[in-house]
Design a protein around this motif. Sequence first.
Motif, PDB file in Angstrom:
ATOM      1  N   SER A 271      20.834   1.003  -6.423  1.00 25.34           N
ATOM      2  CA  SER A 271      21.222  -0.360  -6.826  1.00 25.34           C
ATOM      3  C   SER A 271      20.330  -1.394  -6.150  1.00 25.34           C
ATOM      4  CB  SER A 271      22.697  -0.623  -6.505  1.00 25.34           C
ATOM      5  OG  SER A 271      22.849  -1.014  -5.172  1.00 25.34           O
ATOM      6  N   ARG A 272      20.075  -2.453  -6.902  1.00 25.37           N
ATOM      7  CA  ARG A 272      19.209  -3.510  -6.376  1.00 25.37           C
ATOM      8  C   ARG A 272      20.022  -4.421  -5.469  1.00 25.37           C
ATOM      9  NH1 ARG A 272      14.514  -3.118  -8.530  1.00 25.37           N
ATOM     10  NH2 ARG A 272      15.000  -2.554 -10.662  1.00 25.37           N
TER      11      ARG A 272
ATOM     12  N   SER B  39      24.726  -0.386 -10.907  1.00 24.40           N
ATOM     13  CA  SER B  39      23.843   0.751 -10.618  1.00 24.40           C
ATOM     14  C   SER B  39      22.664   0.700 -11.582  1.00 24.40           C
ATOM     15  CB  SER B  39      24.596   2.070 -10.797  1.00 24.40           C
ATOM     16  OG  SER B  39      25.037   2.209 -12.126  1.00 24.40           O
ATOM     17  N   ILE B  40      21.471   1.017 -11.081  1.00 24.66           N
ATOM     18  CA  ILE B  40      20.325   1.104 -12.000  1.00 24.66           C
ATOM     19  C   ILE B  40      19.960   2.559 -12.254  1.00 24.66           C
ATOM     20  CG2 ILE B  40      19.334  -1.203 -11.692  1.00 24.66           C
ATOM     21  CD1 ILE B  40      17.508  -0.169  -9.586  1.00 24.66           C
ATOM     22  N   GLU B  41      20.582   3.455 -11.524  1.00 30.08           N
ATOM     23  CA  GLU B  41      20.447   4.889 -11.798  1.00 30.08           C
ATOM     24  C   GLU B  41      21.663   5.558 -11.196  1.00 30.08           C
ATOM     25  OE1 GLU B  41      19.071   9.142 -11.272  1.00 30.08           O
ATOM     26  OE2 GLU B  41      19.954   7.783  -9.815  1.00 30.08           O
TER      27      GLU B  41
END
Length: 390
Positions: free
Chosen positions: A190-191, A260-262
């Motif tokens: 997450s960024r 979440s980005i992954e």
Amino acid sequence: MKTQVCIVGGGPSGLMLSQLLHLKGIDTIVLEKHSREYVLSRIRAGVLEHGFAELMREAECGERMDREGEIHEGFLVSDNGAMRRVDLHKYSGGSSVVVYGQTELTRDLYDARDRMNGKVVHNAEDVALHDLDTDKPYVTYRAGDEVIRIDCDYVIGADGFHGVSRKAIPKDVLREYERVYPFGWLGVLSRTKPVSPELIYARHERGFALCSLRSQVLSRYYIQVPLTDTVGDWSDDAFWAELKSRLPDEVAARMVTGPSIEKSIAPLRSFVAEPMRWGNLFLAGDAAHIVPPTGARGLNSAASDIYYLYHAMVDHYAKGDDSGLESYSAKALARVWKAQRFSWWMTMLLHTFPDSIPYDNKLQQTDLDYLFSSEAALASLAENYVGLPF
Ligand code: FAD
Ligand code: DHB
């Protein structure tokens, strides 16, 4: 086509070996099953030991790692809410690890191969290995309707756990040792600002958790989940709530959450295939061995295979000395098994086992208490975590 060394698999192991051999004037072709975008979208390792970082530099790929990677001189262990620190620098005699994502490192290796006009074939389908027990081995692959043949001196199987290379070793020669753990790790990228500047390994009765990072604006977190869980079972909100519940209150309170980005689940497995050489095929990295990720050893175990193979190939081509090739399997396996032992130990120490009896829990607690009461035990942990010598 013809080359000296045909490398199956364009992950970190294959690319690193190709790059190192190229710098010594040895010709290679790398065959990768997937596209570059696909390989670079897999989020995996984050912690590199000193020896791996050195190899990146020797491969002339260390510049961005040295600029953007973070040196970590310790990590934290939370035990049901109580936090203690392992001073890696102190207990390893001045060593440390580098936090730099496998994705970035793989990108650096691809860029270097491009710069030097290295031959990396993507989307190589139906890769097959032939005549490995003769002095004229060859590899075939399919590109569209065309089958292409590569004649070579040696084949390197660096195609990961699910690759074809290991399976080319006859069944009556290959011995496989395996332990499958009854859980997996659900990972989220997450960024967000990492909750801690140093990694936190958390033991908790609800299950293990790990707070890691890729940079000061990119966090990587993991929680232990049952093998029956799927990514679809875990909304972002559910993930953050569960992660926080396994961490000390003050850590949970300062956790910055975000989308979440992954998100992916990795099952935990220990695995070793022996021997790592058959005829003119040499296995390296995850193709020959897997560790549960707890000790951050996977990529680092691949590094020593590559180091041994690199020197063995250079001795062969430059000096006609085959002793490194002859001793490769035994030498690589000796270090591989030490990484297996350490990863198994870290996994047993920190996870919650569904079938554990109260006696097991007491032993786990005692193991952890002993660790933090003994300089010798801390030195042993640090020595293994920063990486045993090659
Ligand atoms: P791979 O990365 O698996 O590369 C193999 C390549 O071969 C792939 O690109 C694949 O597409 C290709 N391939 C497969 N089959 C074929 C075929 N038939 N033909 C051609 N190509 C093929 N390790 C650490 O050291 N530190 C960590 O912190 C760490 N954390 C991890 C966290 C997670 C969640 C996971 C899953 C792993 C972690 N690891 C860690 C382990 C590390 O990611 C692996 O050990 C590493 O990727 C091994 O590199 P490799 O090149 O040997 O294999
Ligand atoms: C990471 C993964 C690990 O397995 C580990 O032990 C430490 C860090 C990571 O992905 O950041």
